[in-house]
Design an enzyme around this catalytic site. Structure first.
Site, PDB file in Angstrom:
ATOM      1  N   ARG B 356     -18.364   1.426  42.188  1.00  0.00           N
ATOM      2  CA  ARG B 356     -17.648   1.741  41.385  1.00  0.00           C
ATOM      3  C   ARG B 356     -18.262   1.489  39.907  1.00  0.00           C
ATOM      4  O   ARG B 356     -18.617   0.354  39.760  1.00  0.00           O
ATOM      5  CB  ARG B 356     -16.096   1.131  41.201  1.00  0.00           C
ATOM      6  CG  ARG B 356     -15.431   1.534  42.609  1.00  0.00           C
ATOM      7  CD  ARG B 356     -14.044   0.907  42.647  1.00  0.00           C
ATOM      8  NE  ARG B 356     -13.220   1.487  43.977  1.00  0.00           N
ATOM      9  CZ  ARG B 356     -12.248   0.988  44.262  1.00  0.00           C
ATOM     10  NH1 ARG B 356     -11.282   0.377  43.529  1.00  0.00           N
ATOM     11  NH2 ARG B 356     -11.770   1.564  45.409  1.00  0.00           N
ATOM     12  N   ARG B 371     -14.133  -8.107  40.222  1.00  0.00           N
ATOM     13  CA  ARG B 371     -14.187  -6.736  39.984  1.00  0.00           C
ATOM     14  C   ARG B 371     -15.747  -6.491  39.874  1.00  0.00           C
ATOM     15  O   ARG B 371     -16.411  -6.989  39.078  1.00  0.00           O
ATOM     16  CB  ARG B 371     -13.510  -6.535  38.387  1.00  0.00           C
ATOM     17  CG  ARG B 371     -13.543  -5.051  38.160  1.00  0.00           C
ATOM     18  CD  ARG B 371     -12.635  -4.818  36.832  1.00  0.00           C
ATOM     19  NE  ARG B 371     -11.471  -5.205  36.845  1.00  0.00           N
ATOM     20  CZ  ARG B 371     -10.428  -4.803  37.556  1.00  0.00           C
ATOM     21  NH1 ARG B 371     -10.258  -3.352  37.908  1.00  0.00           N
ATOM     22  NH2 ARG B 371      -9.191  -5.018  37.450  1.00  0.00           N
ATOM     23  N   GLU B 443      -4.363  -8.043  43.049  1.00  0.00           N
ATOM     24  CA  GLU B 443      -4.200  -7.038  43.795  1.00  0.00           C
ATOM     25  C   GLU B 443      -5.205  -7.121  45.188  1.00  0.00           C
ATOM     26  O   GLU B 443      -6.380  -7.367  44.893  1.00  0.00           O
ATOM     27  CB  GLU B 443      -4.428  -5.733  43.277  1.00  0.00           C
ATOM     28  CG  GLU B 443      -4.273  -4.616  44.098  1.00  0.00           C
ATOM     29  CD  GLU B 443      -4.573  -3.286  43.436  1.00  0.00           C
ATOM     30  OE1 GLU B 443      -4.486  -3.085  42.217  1.00  0.00           O
ATOM     31  OE2 GLU B 443      -4.827  -2.393  44.209  1.00  0.00           O
ATOM     32  N   SER B 446      -3.344  -1.728  48.386  1.00  0.00           N
ATOM     33  CA  SER B 446      -2.508  -0.541  48.139  1.00  0.00           C
ATOM     34  C   SER B 446      -2.626   0.355  49.234  1.00  0.00           C
ATOM     35  O   SER B 446      -3.443   0.863  49.920  1.00  0.00           O
ATOM     36  CB  SER B 446      -3.485  -0.029  47.146  1.00  0.00           C
ATOM     37  OG  SER B 446      -2.669   0.817  46.234  1.00  0.00           O
ATOM     38  N   ARG B 484     -12.230  -9.596  47.617  1.00  0.00           N
ATOM     39  CA  ARG B 484     -10.903 -10.154  47.062  1.00  0.00           C
ATOM     40  C   ARG B 484     -10.307 -11.051  48.265  1.00  0.00           C
ATOM     41  O   ARG B 484      -9.666 -12.050  47.872  1.00  0.00           O
ATOM     42  CB  ARG B 484      -9.939  -9.017  46.705  1.00  0.00           C
ATOM     43  CG  ARG B 484     -10.544  -8.176  45.564  1.00  0.00           C
ATOM     44  CD  ARG B 484      -9.312  -7.776  44.718  1.00  0.00           C
ATOM     45  NE  ARG B 484      -9.863  -6.994  43.464  1.00  0.00           N
ATOM     46  CZ  ARG B 484      -9.366  -6.230  42.598  1.00  0.00           C
ATOM     47  NH1 ARG B 484      -8.056  -6.071  42.866  1.00  0.00           N
ATOM     48  NH2 ARG B 484     -10.009  -5.754  41.529  1.00  0.00           N
TER      49      ARG B 484
END
Lengths: 529, 523
Positions: B356, B371, B443, B446, B484
Site C-alpha cells: 500500500r 501503518r 484496528e 475488518s 498489527r
C-alpha cells in the site's frame, strides 16, 4: 527445539557513516574541495571547512538519497552515474594483464583499454589541476604582503587567469571521472583460479548425489500431478494477473509453508539470523548489487512514478542492510537467512523451459547471505554449498553440484556453484540453487567495509588518536539459495509420486505439516452444474 | 492433526465462459440490440442480412472479453473530454435502481456518497428513449427490406427507396438515422455505466447511520491489562529484542518499510501457520495468491488503482498493480464464471503480502508497524448464495473473534457506521484491539459483506437446478494482519524484565518457544 539458543551471539555492531573510501581520497577529494571553493563559497571564506558537498561528490553515500534522473542517463553524451562504486583503478592499472585475461575468460564486453585510457587522462588532468592550484595559492600568498599598485594589478590578472584555467580543467575532471566510473562499472569481478574456463558446457561437476529414480509406472509431471491433487490454478491466475502467474492451493500452501519453516529452522541452527525483507527497494540498491533494473530486457519490475522496483531476490535487500557502513571486525561473519517473495519479468524467457512452476513471475525463496573478511570468503563459499547440499539430501533429492564455467558467471560473481536436481516429469535436471562468492564486487558498490581490530596496543591509545585504527577494508559478500519454493515443489511432486497418484511428503517436512505424510488425489464428486 | 480431512469437500466445479448474462435481463434489453446492430451495420453490412450472433456482440455486452485488452489509462486520466469510456462494464441493475429510487437516494445520503442518482436516472431514461427509437427504425428498415424482397413494379420500388432515403424531416435516410441513434446509444450507455459505478452498495438495515462516532460496539472482550511497571511500545520492545530494522529499510526502500529479524520472523511464520490451520479446520481452502494483478481486477473489487491519492502501487509500463489485499486476487479466481449452486459456499483463506502506498496517511497513526507499505496477511473470502451472506458474515466475525480471544487480546467489535463503509460494503464489522504501548485501540481486522457489488463487476454467478443464473454474494474478512497482531502481542505480553511471553497457541509453531528474551549486546 531450543530455538532460543540460535539468537545468542547475533548482535551486530555497525558504525553508520557517510563514508569516504580510502582510494577516493586520491582522486575525488581534491576535485570536490575545489568545486566547493569555486562554486559555493567563492568569496566567503578563503579556506572552506570540509563541507557537505564534498561528500556528495566523493562517495555513493549521499548520492543514493537523491532521485536518479533517468532521463538524463538515456540521452546525454557522457551519462552521469547515479552513484559511485569504489573501484580500485590503480589496482586495475597495475594488474592490467590479469584483468584483460579475465575479461576474455568471461566473454565480457567491458573495455579495459577505454578504462585505462580514461584513467590516465584523468590522472594527467588531476596533476595539472594540482599544479594550477599550487600556482594560484602562491599568487594569493604573494598578495598578502605589501605591494606596489602596479605589481598588485599584475597578480590580480594572473590570479584571474589561473582561476579560469582551473575552472575549465576541473569541469573536465568531473566529466572524465564520470565517464571512467561508468565504463569501469562494467568490468566483471575477477575469477577464482579453479573456475573452469569456457561456456556452460565447460562447467565441472563437483559432486553427484543419488541417481534418477526408476519408475515402474508411467510418471506424471508436476502440472499433471498438481491438477489431480488440486494444488495449483494457473488458468485463473492468467486471467487475473497474466501468464506465468499461479495460485497455490490446498496442500501446496502447506508444502510452501513447511519448506520455508523447515529451511529457516535448519539454517538458524547453522548460525544464520532469519530476516523477512522489504520487497520494494530503490533502484540504486538493485544496481549496486550488480543487477540492471532498467532497459528493454530487464528482469526487474519497476514501480510507476518512483525510483523503486520489486526485488528479484532477497540478496538485494539483505545486501542493502549494511550499506554505507563500517562494521566491527568482531561482528564478522554476518550470516543472514532471508525469506521473501521474488518478482521477475522473465523478459526474453520465451523458448526457455517454461512449463508450470519452473519459470514464474513470483515465487517464495529463502536466501542465505554472508558478509565476511576477505580471507574467509572461500571457506564460507564451501560452507554455503555444503548447507545447500545437506538440505537437498535431507529431502531425498537426486542432484549434482556444478562449478560454473567462467562465461556463465554474472559480473558480480568470483565463483558460482549451482545445484541441479533431477526432475523426472520434466525429464531433465533443473537448477534449484546457486551459491556465489562476490568477493568485494558488491561491497565496493554498497559501501560496506569493516575495520580490522586495532593494531597491537603498543601505541598509546590516548595520544595515538586515529593513528592506531587500522584502515578499513571492504567485506566480501556471498549469497546462496536455501530454498526456492516452486522448484522444490516440482522436485518433491515429480520424484515422490506413487502409482495411485498420491505424493509422499519428505520426512523432515512432516512435522511442519501437522504430521501429514501423503498428498492424496481429491475425489471430485460429480456435481451437476 | 488430521489436516487431510480439511480437503475432503473442497473441490470446486466451475464453468468458465465468456458469459452473456442470462439473469441480467436489463442487459439483454439494453446491450444486445446495440451490439447486434453495430455488428450488422459496421462489420457485416453487406455480407449477411442476418449475421450470426458474433464475438463482437459479446465484447460490447459484457465485461468478459473486455478485460483482456489493456486499459488505456491515458483515456481515463486525461478525460477532460466528453465521456470517458469504461474499460469494463459492471452488470448494474438499472431497472431496479429506477424502481427503487427513493431507497437508493436515501442510501446515498446515509453513506455520504458523491454519486448522482439524478444523473444516473436521467441517463437511463434517455437511453431507454433512444433505445426505443432504434427499435422502431430497425423495424421500419426490416419492413422495407422485406417488401423489397417481393416482386415489385418499378414505380412501387422507387417509392420504397425514396421512403428509405427521405426518412424524416431531418432529411436523413433510414440507414443514416439508425446509425446516428446507435452511436448515441453507445455513448449514453458508457456515460450511464461510468456514473452508475459510483453508486455505493445498499446498506444493511441494522447499520448505524452517521459518521465514525456512530459505529456501534457489538461485543467487548477482556479489559486493558494493568501494568505494575512502565509500559514500552512495540518499537522500543522491538529494539531491545532486536526484532525490527526500520533504519536500514528507510535507506534501502524508503520510510515505512522494515526488516523483521530474529524471533519476529518466527512470530510471523507462527501467526500465519496457526491462523491457516485454524481456518482450515473451519472448512476454508488455503491459497497463496499472485501479488501482481491487472488493474481491471482491482477496479472490479471496488478499489481505485489510479489517481493522485491511490493506495495502489502500479507496475511501470504495464496495466498491472500490486495487491493491497488478497481479497483482490481471490475475488478474481472465479471471475466471469458460472458456479454450480452445489459448490457454494466457497470459503478461501489466502496468504499474501500486501502493498500500500499509504498516500495521504501523513498525520495518521504511523508509529512503527502500525501503518507500513508492505505486510503479510491471511484473508478469508466467501462466495455464497444471496440468502446466506448475512449468516456467513456472522460466521466470519465469530471466527475472527475466536482467533483474537485465543491469543488473549482485549478487543471490541464494531458495527461500522454508514459513512464509514466503503462503496462495496453492505455491512462491515471491525475489530479494534487494545495496544497499551500506543495507548489506544487499533484496528486489527475488518469483515465485510459486499453482497453482489463485487460479483456484478467480476461477473461471478451461480446456477441452481436449471434456474436462471444469479450473482453470488462475496464477503471478505481479515484472519490475521501480521504486523498489527505483532504490535498487540508485544505490547500486551511484555514483562517487567523486557521479555515478551508468546501466546500458547503459537508456541507449537515456534519450536516450543515460550518467551522472547532481550538480546545481550556484547562488546
Amino acid at each position: 527445539m531450543g530455538l532460543h539458543s540460535y539468537f545468542g551471539g547475533t548482535t551486530i555492531q555497525t558504525l553508520k557513516m557517510a563514508a569516504v573510501p580510502a582510494y577516493s581520497r586520491v582522486i575525488f577529494r581534491p576535485i570536490s574541495r575545489t568545486l566547493v571553493a569555486l562554486d559555493s563559497f567563492p568569496r566567503h571564506s578563503p579556506r572552506p571547512p570540509f563541507p557537505m558537498l564534498a561528500r556528495a561528490l566523493s562517495t555513493a553515500a549521499a548520492v543514493q538519497t537523491t532521485t536518479p534522473s533517468t532521463e538524463s542517463m538515456g540521452t546525454a553524451t557522457v551519462a552521469k552515474p547515479q552513484w559511485k562504486a569504489a573501484i580500485d583503478f590503480k589496482w586495475i592499472r597495475d594488474n592490467r594483464e590479469a584483468v584483460a585475461e579475465n575479461i576474455r575468460k568471461r566473454n565480457s564486453k567491458a573495455s579495459l583499454e577505454l578504462v585505462l585510457e580514461l584513467y590516465e587522462k584523468m590522472l594527467a588532468v588531476q596533476k595539472e589541476v594540482e599544479r594550477l592550484r599550487g600556482e594560484r595559492n602562491a599568487v594569493a600568498n604573494k598578495m598578502k604582503g605589501k605591494l606596489e599598485p602596479s605589481e598588485r594589478q599584475k597578480f590580480i590578472e594572473a590570479g584571474k587567469n589561473l582561476k579560469e584555467a582551473l575552472t575549465s580543467l576541473e569541469e573536465d575532471l568531473v566529466k572524465l571521472s564520470d565517464e571512467l566510473q561508468l565504463e569501469a562499472q562494467s568490468i566483471p569481478n575477477m575469477t577464482h583460479p579453479d573456475v573452469p574456463i569456457g561456456g556452460e558446457d565447460s562447467s565441472a561437476v563437483r559432486k553427484m548425489v543419488g541417481s534418477p529414480r526408476e519408475f515402474s509406472f508411467p510418471m506424471k509431471d508436476h502440472l499433471q500431478l498438481g491438477k489431480e491433487l488440486d494444488l495449483f490454478d494457473f488458468d485463473a491466475a492468467a486471467e487475473v494477473s497474466g501468464s506465468k502467474f499461479y495460485y497455490l492451493k490446498n496442500e501446496a500452501v502447506l508444502l510452501e509453508m513447511a519448506l520455508v519453516n523447515w529451511t529457516l529452522s535448519q539454517v538458524m541452527q547453522k548460525g544464520f539470523t532469519p530476516l523477512i525483507t522489504p520487497e520494494i527497494v530503490r533502484s540504486s540498491i538493485v544496481e549496486k548489487c550488480g543487477f540492471q533494473p532498467r532497459g528493454d530486457n530487464t528482469q526487474v519490475y519497476s514501480i510507476e512514478g518512483s525510483d523503486q522496483c520489486l526485488i528479484g531476490t532477497a540478496e538485494i535487500p539483505v545486501g542493502g542492510i549494511h550499506m554505507d557502513s563500517i562494521l566491527a571486525e568482531s561482528s564478522l561473519p554476518l550470516k543472514y537467512a532471508a525469506f521473501s517473495h521474488c518478482f521477475r519479468t522473465e523478459a526474453g524467457a520465451a523458448g526457455l523451459a517454461t512449463r508450470g512452476l519452473y519459470r514464474v513471475h513470483q515465487f517464495s525463496k529463502v536466501e542465505m547471505f554472508v558478509l565476511c573478511r576477505p580471507e574467509e570468503s572461500d571457506a564460507y563459499h564451501e560452507e554455503l554449498i555444503t548447507i545447500e547440499e545437506d538440505l537437498f539430501s535431507s529431502l531425498g533429492l537426486h542432484y549434482k553440484t556444478l562449478d560454473m564455467a567462467s562465461e556463465d558467471l554474472g559480473a558480480p560473481a568470483y565463483r558460482k556453484f549451482d545445484v541441479e536436481a533431477w526432475m523426472p516429469g520434466l525429464g531433465r535436471y533443473g537448477e534449484i540453487s546457486s551459491a556465489s562468492n562476490c568477493t568485494d564486487y558488491q561491497s565496493r558498490r554498497l559501501g560496506i567495509r569493516y575495520r580490522p581490530a586495532e593494531l597491537a596496543a603498543s601505541t598509546n591509545p590516548k595520544k595515538g588518536g586515529k593513528s592506531n585504527l587500522a584502515p578499513t577494508k571492504f567485506v566480501h559478500t556471498l549469497n546462496a539459495t536455501a530454498c526456492a519454493i516452486p522448484r522444490m515443489i516440482i522436485c518433491i511432486l515429480e520424484n515422490n509420486q506413487q502409482e495411485d497418484g498420491s505424493v509422499i511428503i519428505p520426512e523432515p517436512l512432516r512435522p511442519f505439516m501437522g504430521g501429514m505424510e501423503l498428498i492424496l488425489p481429491k475425489h471430485t464428486g460429480k456435481l451437476t452444474g
